[in-house]
Design a protein around this motif. Structure first.
Motif, mmCIF file in Angstrom:
data_model
loop_
_atom_site.group_PDB
_atom_site.id
_atom_site.type_symbol
_atom_site.label_atom_id
_atom_site.label_comp_id
_atom_site.label_asym_id
_atom_site.label_seq_id
_atom_site.Cartn_x
_atom_site.Cartn_y
_atom_site.Cartn_z
ATOM 1 N N THR A 351 0.830 -1.205 0.000
ATOM 2 C CA THR A 351 0.000 0.000 0.000
ATOM 3 C C THR A 351 0.863 1.253 0.000
ATOM 4 N N ASP A 352 1.928 1.239 0.765
ATOM 5 C CA ASP A 352 2.808 2.407 0.822
ATOM 6 C C ASP A 352 3.531 2.621 -0.508
ATOM 7 N N SER A 355 1.043 4.207 -2.644
ATOM 8 C CA SER A 355 0.748 5.566 -2.202
ATOM 9 C C SER A 355 1.776 6.568 -2.725
ATOM 10 N N VAL A 398 -5.404 3.396 -4.488
ATOM 11 C CA VAL A 398 -4.601 3.617 -3.284
ATOM 12 C C VAL A 398 -5.496 3.729 -2.057
ATOM 13 N N ASN A 401 -6.700 0.387 -1.059
ATOM 14 C CA ASN A 401 -5.626 -0.348 -0.390
ATOM 15 C C ASN A 401 -5.491 0.051 1.070
ATOM 16 N N LYS A 402 -5.704 1.313 1.370
ATOM 17 C CA LYS A 402 -5.589 1.765 2.763
ATOM 18 C C LYS A 402 -6.614 1.066 3.643
ATOM 19 N N SER A 405 -5.615 -2.506 4.191
ATOM 20 C CA SER A 405 -4.412 -2.689 5.004
ATOM 21 C C SER A 405 -4.706 -2.744 6.491
ATOM 22 N N VAL A 436 -4.689 -6.128 -2.666
ATOM 23 C CA VAL A 436 -3.754 -5.007 -2.539
ATOM 24 C C VAL A 436 -2.647 -5.111 -3.588
ATOM 25 N N ASN A 439 -4.019 -4.161 -7.020
ATOM 26 C CA ASN A 439 -4.218 -2.718 -7.091
ATOM 27 C C ASN A 439 -2.892 -1.980 -7.256
ATOM 28 N N THR A 440 -1.891 -2.413 -6.514
ATOM 29 C CA THR A 440 -0.600 -1.729 -6.559
ATOM 30 C C THR A 440 0.067 -1.909 -7.908
#
Length: 507
Positions: A351-352, A355, A398, A401-402, A405, A436, A439-440
Protein backbone atom coordinates in the motif's frame (compact mmCIF):
# COMPACT_ATOMS: atom_id res chain seq x y z
CA UNK A 1 10.96 -32.14 -18.35
CA UNK A 2 11.67 -30.04 -15.27
CA UNK A 3 11.52 -32.01 -12.02
CA UNK A 4 11.56 -30.77 -8.43
CA UNK A 5 12.18 -33.07 -5.48
CA UNK A 6 10.71 -32.40 -2.05
CA UNK A 7 12.08 -33.54 1.28
CA UNK A 8 10.18 -31.36 3.76
CA UNK A 9 13.20 -29.21 4.52
CA UNK A 10 14.51 -27.36 1.48
CA UNK A 11 11.62 -26.07 -0.63
CA UNK A 12 12.15 -22.48 -1.83
CA UNK A 13 9.58 -19.84 -2.67
CA UNK A 14 10.94 -19.76 -6.21
CA UNK A 15 10.16 -23.47 -6.54
CA UNK A 16 6.67 -22.90 -5.12
CA UNK A 17 6.01 -20.25 -7.75
CA UNK A 18 7.47 -22.41 -10.51
CA UNK A 19 5.26 -25.40 -9.69
CA UNK A 20 2.25 -23.15 -9.14
CA UNK A 21 2.50 -21.38 -12.48
CA UNK A 22 3.86 -24.19 -14.68
CA UNK A 23 1.82 -27.42 -14.59
CA UNK A 24 4.46 -29.11 -16.75
CA UNK A 25 6.87 -29.16 -13.79
CA UNK A 26 6.83 -32.58 -12.12
CA UNK A 27 7.24 -33.07 -8.37
CA UNK A 28 8.68 -36.16 -6.70
CA UNK A 29 10.06 -37.26 -3.35
CA UNK A 30 13.74 -36.82 -2.69
CA UNK A 31 15.56 -40.07 -1.82
CA UNK A 32 14.88 -41.22 1.74
CA UNK A 33 11.73 -39.14 2.17
CA UNK A 34 9.26 -42.03 1.98
CA UNK A 35 11.25 -44.04 4.52
CA UNK A 36 11.14 -41.08 6.92
CA UNK A 37 7.36 -40.80 6.55
CA UNK A 38 6.96 -44.53 7.09
CA UNK A 39 8.89 -44.35 10.38
CA UNK A 40 6.40 -41.84 11.77
CA UNK A 41 3.54 -43.98 10.46
CA UNK A 42 4.97 -46.94 12.32
CA UNK A 43 4.75 -44.95 15.56
CA UNK A 44 1.04 -44.39 14.94
CA UNK A 45 0.50 -48.08 14.26
CA UNK A 46 2.28 -49.03 17.49
CA UNK A 47 0.16 -46.56 19.45
CA UNK A 48 -2.98 -48.07 17.97
CA UNK A 49 -1.83 -51.58 18.80
CA UNK A 50 -1.11 -50.61 22.41
CA UNK A 51 -4.53 -49.04 22.92
CA UNK A 52 -3.06 -45.64 23.77
CA UNK A 53 -5.28 -42.57 23.76
CA UNK A 54 -4.11 -40.25 20.97
CA UNK A 55 -5.88 -37.02 20.08
CA UNK A 56 -7.56 -37.16 16.71
CA UNK A 57 -6.55 -40.78 16.24
CA UNK A 58 -8.52 -42.60 18.91
CA UNK A 59 -10.54 -39.56 20.06
CA UNK A 60 -12.81 -36.96 18.54
CA UNK A 61 -11.64 -33.50 17.56
CA UNK A 62 -11.56 -30.14 19.30
CA UNK A 63 -14.18 -30.01 22.06
CA UNK A 64 -14.76 -33.75 21.43
CA UNK A 65 -11.17 -34.66 22.29
CA UNK A 66 -12.36 -36.51 25.38
CA UNK A 67 -14.71 -38.71 23.34
CA UNK A 68 -13.11 -42.14 22.73
CA UNK A 69 -13.57 -43.75 19.31
CA UNK A 70 -13.99 -47.54 18.96
CA UNK A 71 -11.22 -49.26 17.00
CA UNK A 72 -13.59 -50.39 14.28
CA UNK A 73 -14.62 -46.78 13.56
CA UNK A 74 -11.21 -45.08 13.32
CA UNK A 75 -11.22 -44.98 9.51
CA UNK A 76 -14.79 -43.64 9.56
CA UNK A 77 -13.61 -40.91 11.95
CA UNK A 78 -11.06 -39.65 9.44
CA UNK A 79 -13.49 -39.77 6.52
CA UNK A 80 -16.12 -37.88 8.50
CA UNK A 81 -13.52 -35.31 9.51
CA UNK A 82 -12.84 -34.39 5.90
CA UNK A 83 -16.49 -34.38 4.90
CA UNK A 84 -17.69 -32.37 7.90
CA UNK A 85 -14.89 -29.80 7.68
CA UNK A 86 -15.36 -29.06 3.97
CA UNK A 87 -17.41 -25.97 4.78
CA UNK A 88 -15.81 -23.46 2.45
CA UNK A 89 -17.72 -20.63 0.84
CA UNK A 90 -17.19 -18.21 -2.00
CA UNK A 91 -15.35 -18.21 -5.29
CA UNK A 92 -12.67 -20.86 -5.84
CA UNK A 93 -9.00 -20.10 -5.44
CA UNK A 94 -7.08 -19.69 -8.69
CA UNK A 95 -5.21 -22.60 -10.23
CA UNK A 96 -1.78 -21.24 -9.30
CA UNK A 97 -2.87 -20.74 -5.68
CA UNK A 98 -4.31 -24.25 -5.54
CA UNK A 99 -1.13 -25.76 -6.93
CA UNK A 100 0.98 -23.83 -4.42
CA UNK A 101 -1.18 -25.14 -1.59
CA UNK A 102 -0.96 -28.73 -2.86
CA UNK A 103 2.83 -28.53 -3.12
CA UNK A 104 3.24 -27.05 0.36
CA UNK A 105 0.90 -29.63 1.89
CA UNK A 106 2.87 -32.46 0.33
CA UNK A 107 6.17 -30.94 1.40
CA UNK A 108 5.28 -30.49 5.06
CA UNK A 109 3.85 -34.02 5.24
CA UNK A 110 7.11 -35.24 3.70
CA UNK A 111 8.97 -34.06 6.82
CA UNK A 112 7.89 -37.28 8.50
CA UNK A 113 6.23 -35.81 11.60
CA UNK A 114 2.60 -36.37 10.60
CA UNK A 115 2.11 -40.13 10.81
CA UNK A 116 0.65 -40.37 7.33
CA UNK A 117 1.37 -43.23 4.92
CA UNK A 118 3.68 -42.27 2.03
CA UNK A 119 1.11 -43.55 -0.46
CA UNK A 120 -1.34 -40.82 0.55
CA UNK A 121 1.20 -38.05 0.00
CA UNK A 122 2.25 -39.68 -3.27
CA UNK A 123 -1.36 -39.48 -4.42
CA UNK A 124 -1.33 -35.77 -3.61
CA UNK A 125 1.73 -35.43 -5.85
CA UNK A 126 -0.10 -37.48 -8.50
CA UNK A 127 -2.91 -34.92 -8.50
CA UNK A 128 -0.36 -32.14 -8.93
CA UNK A 129 1.57 -33.92 -11.68
CA UNK A 130 -1.57 -34.92 -13.61
CA UNK A 131 -3.15 -31.47 -13.39
CA UNK A 132 -6.08 -32.47 -11.16
CA UNK A 133 -6.83 -29.29 -9.22
CA UNK A 134 -9.32 -29.44 -6.34
CA UNK A 135 -11.95 -26.71 -6.23
CA UNK A 136 -11.18 -24.84 -3.00
CA UNK A 137 -13.53 -22.01 -1.92
CA UNK A 138 -11.47 -19.07 -0.72
CA UNK A 139 -13.52 -18.30 2.41
CA UNK A 140 -14.04 -20.31 5.57
CA UNK A 141 -10.70 -20.40 7.36
CA UNK A 142 -9.97 -18.52 10.58
CA UNK A 143 -6.33 -19.61 10.55
CA UNK A 144 -6.41 -22.03 13.51
CA UNK A 145 -6.54 -24.99 13.75
CA UNK A 146 -4.89 -24.17 10.50
CA UNK A 147 -6.84 -23.72 7.27
CA UNK A 148 -9.28 -26.50 8.10
CA UNK A 149 -12.14 -25.83 5.68
CA UNK A 150 -10.13 -25.12 2.50
CA UNK A 151 -7.68 -27.96 3.14
CA UNK A 152 -10.63 -30.30 3.61
CA UNK A 153 -11.85 -29.40 0.12
CA UNK A 154 -8.40 -30.36 -1.15
CA UNK A 155 -8.53 -33.67 0.71
CA UNK A 156 -12.00 -34.46 -0.63
CA UNK A 157 -10.61 -35.01 -4.11
CA UNK A 158 -7.98 -37.41 -2.78
CA UNK A 159 -10.78 -39.65 -1.52
CA UNK A 160 -12.80 -39.33 -4.73
CA UNK A 161 -15.29 -36.74 -3.53
CA UNK A 162 -15.70 -32.98 -3.86
CA UNK A 163 -15.00 -31.15 -7.10
CA UNK A 164 -11.92 -30.62 -9.24
CA UNK A 165 -10.78 -28.89 -12.39
CA UNK A 166 -9.12 -31.11 -14.98
CA UNK A 167 -7.95 -29.88 -18.38
CA UNK A 168 -10.04 -26.75 -18.12
CA UNK A 169 -13.27 -28.50 -17.11
CA UNK A 170 -14.93 -28.54 -13.71
CA UNK A 171 -16.24 -31.94 -12.61
CA UNK A 172 -16.64 -34.21 -9.61
CA UNK A 173 -13.51 -35.32 -7.83
CA UNK A 174 -14.31 -38.93 -8.70
CA UNK A 175 -14.57 -38.12 -12.41
CA UNK A 176 -11.35 -36.09 -12.37
CA UNK A 177 -9.49 -39.02 -10.81
CA UNK A 178 -10.98 -41.41 -13.34
CA UNK A 179 -9.93 -39.27 -16.30
CA UNK A 180 -6.44 -38.88 -14.89
CA UNK A 181 -6.13 -42.64 -14.35
CA UNK A 182 -5.84 -42.34 -10.57
CA UNK A 183 -7.50 -44.25 -7.75
CA UNK A 184 -8.95 -42.55 -4.67
CA UNK A 185 -7.22 -43.23 -1.36
CA UNK A 186 -8.85 -44.84 1.64
CA UNK A 187 -7.91 -42.86 4.71
CA UNK A 188 -6.65 -44.69 7.77
CA UNK A 189 -6.18 -43.51 11.35
CA UNK A 190 -4.66 -39.99 11.69
CA UNK A 191 -4.57 -39.35 7.94
CA UNK A 192 -7.58 -37.05 7.57
CA UNK A 193 -6.22 -34.90 10.37
CA UNK A 194 -2.78 -34.86 8.75
CA UNK A 195 -4.32 -33.59 5.51
CA UNK A 196 -6.52 -30.75 6.77
CA UNK A 197 -4.68 -29.45 9.82
CA UNK A 198 -2.12 -26.83 8.76
CA UNK A 199 -1.36 -23.36 7.41
CA UNK A 200 -0.73 -24.15 3.77
CA UNK A 201 -3.58 -22.06 2.34
CA UNK A 202 -2.39 -18.81 3.86
CA UNK A 203 1.25 -19.78 3.28
CA UNK A 204 0.72 -20.90 -0.32
CA UNK A 205 -1.16 -17.76 -1.31
CA UNK A 206 1.36 -15.71 0.66
CA UNK A 207 4.32 -17.24 -1.15
CA UNK A 208 2.89 -16.23 -4.52
CA UNK A 209 1.99 -12.77 -3.24
CA UNK A 210 5.49 -12.18 -1.94
CA UNK A 211 7.04 -13.15 -5.26
CA UNK A 212 4.70 -10.65 -6.91
CA UNK A 213 5.56 -8.00 -4.33
CA UNK A 214 9.27 -8.49 -4.99
CA UNK A 215 8.62 -7.72 -8.65
CA UNK A 216 6.51 -4.72 -7.68
CA UNK A 217 9.29 -3.04 -5.71
CA UNK A 218 11.66 -3.46 -8.63
CA UNK A 219 9.08 -1.92 -10.94
CA UNK A 220 8.63 0.91 -8.43
CA UNK A 221 12.32 1.79 -8.80
CA UNK A 222 11.93 1.91 -12.58
CA UNK A 223 8.74 3.96 -12.43
CA UNK A 224 10.23 6.32 -9.87
CA UNK A 225 13.42 6.82 -11.85
CA UNK A 226 11.40 7.45 -15.01
CA UNK A 227 9.23 9.97 -13.15
CA UNK A 228 12.33 11.71 -11.82
CA UNK A 229 13.61 12.13 -15.36
CA UNK A 230 10.24 13.35 -16.59
CA UNK A 231 10.11 15.93 -13.79
CA UNK A 232 13.77 16.94 -14.30
CA UNK A 233 14.63 15.86 -10.77
CA UNK A 234 18.04 15.19 -9.28
CA UNK A 235 19.58 11.90 -8.16
CA UNK A 236 21.89 13.65 -5.69
CA UNK A 237 19.77 12.43 -2.76
CA UNK A 238 20.73 8.85 -3.67
CA UNK A 239 24.44 9.41 -3.03
CA UNK A 240 26.18 6.44 -1.36
CA UNK A 241 27.40 8.65 1.50
CA UNK A 242 23.81 9.36 2.52
CA UNK A 243 23.04 5.65 2.45
CA UNK A 244 26.07 4.82 4.60
CA UNK A 245 24.87 7.32 7.18
CA UNK A 246 21.69 5.26 7.63
CA UNK A 247 22.67 1.74 6.66
CA UNK A 248 19.36 -0.07 6.28
CA UNK A 249 19.94 -2.80 3.66
CA UNK A 250 16.77 -2.09 1.70
CA UNK A 251 17.49 1.62 1.52
CA UNK A 252 20.99 0.98 0.19
CA UNK A 253 19.69 -1.50 -2.38
CA UNK A 254 17.05 0.93 -3.65
CA UNK A 255 19.53 3.79 -3.92
CA UNK A 256 21.98 1.61 -5.84
CA UNK A 257 19.25 0.52 -8.25
CA UNK A 258 18.13 4.11 -8.79
CA UNK A 259 21.68 5.28 -9.44
CA UNK A 260 22.09 2.54 -12.04
CA UNK A 261 18.83 3.42 -13.76
CA UNK A 262 19.73 7.12 -13.90
CA UNK A 263 23.40 6.84 -14.91
CA UNK A 264 24.57 8.94 -17.89
CA UNK A 265 21.36 10.94 -18.17
CA UNK A 266 21.34 13.76 -20.69
CA UNK A 267 18.18 15.11 -19.08
CA UNK A 268 19.99 15.50 -15.77
CA UNK A 269 22.90 17.31 -17.35
CA UNK A 270 20.57 19.70 -19.16
CA UNK A 271 19.47 21.35 -15.89
CA UNK A 272 22.38 20.68 -13.56
CA UNK A 273 23.60 24.27 -13.34
CA UNK A 274 20.57 26.48 -14.01
CA UNK A 275 17.82 24.84 -11.94
CA UNK A 276 16.50 27.12 -9.16
CA UNK A 277 15.12 24.17 -7.16
CA UNK A 278 17.23 23.14 -4.20
CA UNK A 279 15.68 19.72 -3.63
CA UNK A 280 12.86 17.54 -4.89
CA UNK A 281 9.61 16.63 -3.15
CA UNK A 282 9.64 13.61 -0.87
CA UNK A 283 8.00 11.29 -3.42
CA UNK A 284 11.13 11.74 -5.56
CA UNK A 285 13.85 12.50 -3.04
CA UNK A 286 12.94 9.83 -0.48
CA UNK A 287 12.49 6.88 -2.82
CA UNK A 288 15.39 4.91 -1.26
CA UNK A 289 13.93 5.39 2.20
CA UNK A 290 10.34 4.52 1.18
CA UNK A 291 11.06 1.75 -1.32
CA UNK A 292 13.85 0.46 0.91
CA UNK A 293 11.45 0.02 3.83
CA UNK A 294 9.35 -2.23 1.61
CA UNK A 295 12.46 -4.19 0.65
CA UNK A 296 13.29 -4.72 4.31
CA UNK A 297 9.72 -5.85 5.00
CA UNK A 298 9.76 -8.27 2.09
CA UNK A 299 13.06 -9.77 3.27
CA UNK A 300 11.52 -10.49 6.69
CA UNK A 301 8.34 -11.87 5.13
CA UNK A 302 10.45 -14.16 2.93
CA UNK A 303 12.24 -15.51 6.00
CA UNK A 304 8.94 -16.35 7.71
CA UNK A 305 7.30 -17.88 4.63
CA UNK A 306 10.31 -20.02 3.71
CA UNK A 307 10.39 -21.33 7.27
CA UNK A 308 6.66 -22.06 7.14
CA UNK A 309 6.98 -23.82 3.77
CA UNK A 310 9.25 -26.38 5.45
CA UNK A 311 7.47 -26.73 8.80
CA UNK A 312 5.23 -29.46 10.20
CA UNK A 313 1.98 -27.73 11.11
CA UNK A 314 -0.56 -30.43 11.93
CA UNK A 315 -1.51 -31.91 15.30
CA UNK A 316 -0.61 -34.17 16.96
CA UNK A 317 2.96 -34.53 15.71
CA UNK A 318 4.87 -37.81 15.70
CA UNK A 319 8.58 -37.94 16.55
CA UNK A 320 10.02 -41.40 15.81
CA UNK A 321 13.39 -40.62 17.41
CA UNK A 322 12.02 -39.49 20.77
CA UNK A 323 12.18 -42.45 23.18
CA UNK A 324 12.18 -46.17 22.43
CA UNK A 325 8.72 -46.19 20.82
CA UNK A 326 8.64 -42.67 19.46
CA UNK A 327 6.58 -39.79 20.80
CA UNK A 328 3.10 -38.60 19.84
CA UNK A 329 2.45 -35.16 21.29
CA UNK A 330 -0.23 -32.52 20.87
CA UNK A 331 0.84 -28.94 20.24
CA UNK A 332 -0.12 -25.81 18.36
CA UNK A 333 1.98 -25.58 15.19
CA UNK A 334 -1.25 -25.25 13.21
CA UNK A 335 -1.75 -21.73 14.56
CA UNK A 336 -1.23 -19.28 11.70
CA UNK A 337 -0.18 -16.20 13.68
CA UNK A 338 3.41 -15.99 12.31
CA UNK A 339 2.10 -16.10 8.75
CA UNK A 340 -0.92 -13.92 9.43
CA UNK A 341 1.20 -11.09 10.78
CA UNK A 342 3.58 -10.99 7.84
CA UNK A 343 0.69 -11.09 5.37
CA UNK A 344 -0.63 -7.95 7.03
CA UNK A 345 2.83 -6.42 6.76
CA UNK A 346 2.90 -7.39 3.08
CA UNK A 347 -0.35 -5.52 2.44
CA UNK A 348 0.89 -2.45 4.33
CA UNK A 349 4.22 -2.32 2.50
CA UNK A 350 2.52 -2.69 -0.88
CA UNK A 351 0.00 0.00 0.00
CA UNK A 352 2.81 2.41 0.82
CA UNK A 353 4.57 1.67 -2.48
CA UNK A 354 1.32 2.45 -4.28
CA UNK A 355 0.75 5.57 -2.20
CA UNK A 356 4.08 7.16 -3.08
CA UNK A 357 3.69 6.09 -6.71
CA UNK A 358 0.35 7.90 -6.95
CA UNK A 359 1.98 11.05 -5.54
CA UNK A 360 4.59 10.93 -8.31
CA UNK A 361 1.81 10.48 -10.86
CA UNK A 362 0.06 13.55 -9.45
CA UNK A 363 3.24 15.60 -9.86
CA UNK A 364 3.52 14.47 -13.47
CA UNK A 365 -0.03 15.40 -14.50
CA UNK A 366 -0.62 18.48 -12.34
CA UNK A 367 0.60 21.64 -14.14
CA UNK A 368 1.02 23.37 -10.78
CA UNK A 369 3.60 20.77 -9.77
CA UNK A 370 5.18 19.48 -12.97
CA UNK A 371 7.15 22.53 -14.04
CA UNK A 372 7.19 22.85 -17.80
CA UNK A 373 5.20 19.72 -18.64
CA UNK A 374 1.81 20.30 -20.30
CA UNK A 375 -1.31 19.84 -18.19
CA UNK A 376 -2.20 16.16 -17.83
CA UNK A 377 0.62 15.28 -20.22
CA UNK A 378 -1.35 16.02 -23.36
CA UNK A 379 -0.08 18.26 -26.15
CA UNK A 380 -3.62 19.61 -26.60
CA UNK A 381 -4.94 20.37 -23.09
CA UNK A 382 -8.53 21.47 -22.96
CA UNK A 383 -9.77 19.58 -25.98
CA UNK A 384 -7.91 16.55 -24.64
CA UNK A 385 -7.91 15.38 -21.01
CA UNK A 386 -4.82 13.21 -21.33
CA UNK A 387 -4.04 11.33 -18.13
CA UNK A 388 -6.39 13.34 -15.89
CA UNK A 389 -8.64 10.41 -14.99
CA UNK A 390 -5.82 7.85 -14.92
CA UNK A 391 -4.51 9.69 -11.86
CA UNK A 392 -7.99 9.54 -10.32
CA UNK A 393 -8.04 5.77 -10.89
CA UNK A 394 -4.68 5.49 -9.14
CA UNK A 395 -6.04 7.55 -6.24
CA UNK A 396 -9.10 5.29 -6.00
CA UNK A 397 -6.94 2.15 -5.89
CA UNK A 398 -4.60 3.62 -3.28
CA UNK A 399 -7.51 4.58 -1.05
CA UNK A 400 -8.99 1.10 -1.38
CA UNK A 401 -5.63 -0.35 -0.39
CA UNK A 402 -5.59 1.77 2.76
CA UNK A 403 -8.86 0.18 3.87
CA UNK A 404 -7.58 -3.30 2.98
CA UNK A 405 -4.41 -2.69 5.00
CA UNK A 406 -6.27 -2.84 8.29
CA UNK A 407 -4.59 -5.88 9.86
CA UNK A 408 -6.51 -9.13 9.93
CA UNK A 409 -4.13 -10.70 12.43
CA UNK A 410 -5.23 -8.49 15.33
CA UNK A 411 -8.72 -9.96 15.09
CA UNK A 412 -9.85 -13.18 16.72
CA UNK A 413 -13.13 -14.96 17.36
CA UNK A 414 -13.57 -18.09 19.51
CA UNK A 415 -14.50 -21.27 17.63
CA UNK A 416 -14.91 -24.97 18.41
CA UNK A 417 -17.00 -24.47 21.57
CA UNK A 418 -14.31 -22.08 22.85
CA UNK A 419 -11.62 -24.77 22.70
CA UNK A 420 -10.08 -22.78 19.85
CA UNK A 421 -10.31 -19.47 21.70
CA UNK A 422 -7.72 -17.50 19.71
CA UNK A 423 -7.36 -17.66 15.94
CA UNK A 424 -5.09 -15.87 13.45
CA UNK A 425 -7.32 -14.86 10.52
CA UNK A 426 -4.32 -15.57 8.28
CA UNK A 427 -6.33 -16.73 5.27
CA UNK A 428 -8.39 -13.54 5.47
CA UNK A 429 -5.12 -11.60 5.44
CA UNK A 430 -3.92 -13.52 2.39
CA UNK A 431 -7.09 -12.87 0.39
CA UNK A 432 -7.09 -9.13 1.02
CA UNK A 433 -3.32 -8.86 0.43
CA UNK A 434 -3.93 -10.42 -2.98
CA UNK A 435 -6.26 -7.53 -3.87
CA UNK A 436 -3.75 -5.01 -2.54
CA UNK A 437 -1.07 -6.52 -4.79
CA UNK A 438 -3.30 -6.33 -7.89
CA UNK A 439 -4.22 -2.72 -7.09
CA UNK A 440 -0.60 -1.73 -6.56
CA UNK A 441 0.44 -3.28 -9.86
CA UNK A 442 -2.14 -1.07 -11.56
CA UNK A 443 -1.08 2.05 -9.65
CA UNK A 444 2.52 1.53 -10.76
CA UNK A 445 1.30 0.82 -14.28
CA UNK A 446 -0.42 4.21 -14.30
CA UNK A 447 2.75 5.91 -13.08
CA UNK A 448 4.71 4.22 -15.86
CA UNK A 449 2.17 5.42 -18.42
CA UNK A 450 2.53 8.99 -17.20
CA UNK A 451 6.30 8.89 -16.72
CA UNK A 452 6.88 7.45 -20.18
CA UNK A 453 4.63 10.15 -21.63
CA UNK A 454 6.61 12.82 -19.79
CA UNK A 455 9.78 11.54 -21.48
CA UNK A 456 8.17 12.27 -24.86
CA UNK A 457 8.31 15.95 -23.94
CA UNK A 458 12.01 15.70 -22.98
CA UNK A 459 13.15 14.46 -26.39
CA UNK A 460 15.66 14.64 -27.99
CA UNK A 461 17.38 14.52 -24.58
CA UNK A 462 17.94 10.94 -23.44
CA UNK A 463 17.28 9.68 -19.92
CA UNK A 464 19.62 7.47 -17.90
CA UNK A 465 20.71 4.19 -19.46
CA UNK A 466 18.44 2.00 -17.36
CA UNK A 467 15.47 4.31 -17.73
CA UNK A 468 15.95 4.36 -21.49
CA UNK A 469 15.97 0.55 -21.64
CA UNK A 470 12.83 0.43 -19.50
CA UNK A 471 11.19 3.02 -21.74
CA UNK A 472 11.96 0.91 -24.81
CA UNK A 473 10.47 -2.21 -23.20
CA UNK A 474 7.40 -0.24 -22.18
CA UNK A 475 6.92 1.36 -25.58
CA UNK A 476 7.18 -2.02 -27.30
CA UNK A 477 3.79 -2.75 -25.72
CA UNK A 478 2.14 0.65 -25.19
CA UNK A 479 2.49 3.55 -27.66
CA UNK A 480 2.68 7.24 -26.66
CA UNK A 481 -0.54 9.16 -26.15
CA UNK A 482 -0.95 11.39 -29.19
CA UNK A 483 -4.62 12.20 -28.60
CA UNK A 484 -7.25 11.04 -26.17
CA UNK A 485 -8.02 7.32 -26.31
CA UNK A 486 -9.55 4.75 -23.99
CA UNK A 487 -6.85 4.19 -21.38
CA UNK A 488 -8.31 1.17 -19.57
CA UNK A 489 -6.53 -1.32 -21.90
CA UNK A 490 -3.28 0.62 -21.47
CA UNK A 491 -3.60 0.42 -17.68
CA UNK A 492 -4.22 -3.33 -17.88
CA UNK A 493 -1.22 -3.78 -20.19
CA UNK A 494 1.04 -1.65 -17.98
CA UNK A 495 -0.05 -3.53 -14.85
CA UNK A 496 0.74 -6.80 -16.62
CA UNK A 497 4.27 -5.58 -17.40
CA UNK A 498 4.71 -4.94 -13.67
CA UNK A 499 3.15 -8.30 -12.73
CA UNK A 500 5.24 -10.30 -15.19
CA UNK A 501 8.52 -8.70 -14.16
CA UNK A 502 9.14 -7.29 -17.63
CA UNK A 503 10.90 -4.28 -16.10
CA UNK A 504 13.40 -6.25 -14.00
CA UNK A 505 16.00 -6.30 -16.76
CA UNK A 506 16.99 -2.58 -16.78
CA UNK A 507 19.08 -2.91 -13.61
Amino acid sequence: MRRIEIDGDSLTLEQVEEVATNPAVQVAFAPGTEARMQRSRDVVERALASGATVYGVTTGFGRLAETPIPADRLAELQLNLIRSHACGFGIPLGQAETRAIMLLRANVLAKGFSGIRPVVVQRLLDLLNHGVHPIIPEQGSVGASGDLAPLSHLALVLIGEGEAEFRGERMTGAEALRRAGLEPVRLQAKEGLALNNGTQVMAGIGALLLRGAERVVEAAEVAGAMSLEGLRGTPDAFHPAIMRARPHPGQAASAERLRGLLADSEIRESHRYDDPRVQDAYAIRCMPQIHGAARNAFAYIRQVLETEANSATDNPLIFPDEGPDGLVISGGNFHGQPVAQVLDLLAMALTDLGSVSERRTERLVNPDLSGDLPAFLTADPGVCSGFMIAQITAAALVSENKVLSHPASVDSIPTGANKEDHVSMGAHGAIKARRVLRNTEAVLGIELLCAAQALEFRKPLRPGRGVERAYDIFRATIPPLEGDRVLAPDIEAAAKLVRDGALLEPA
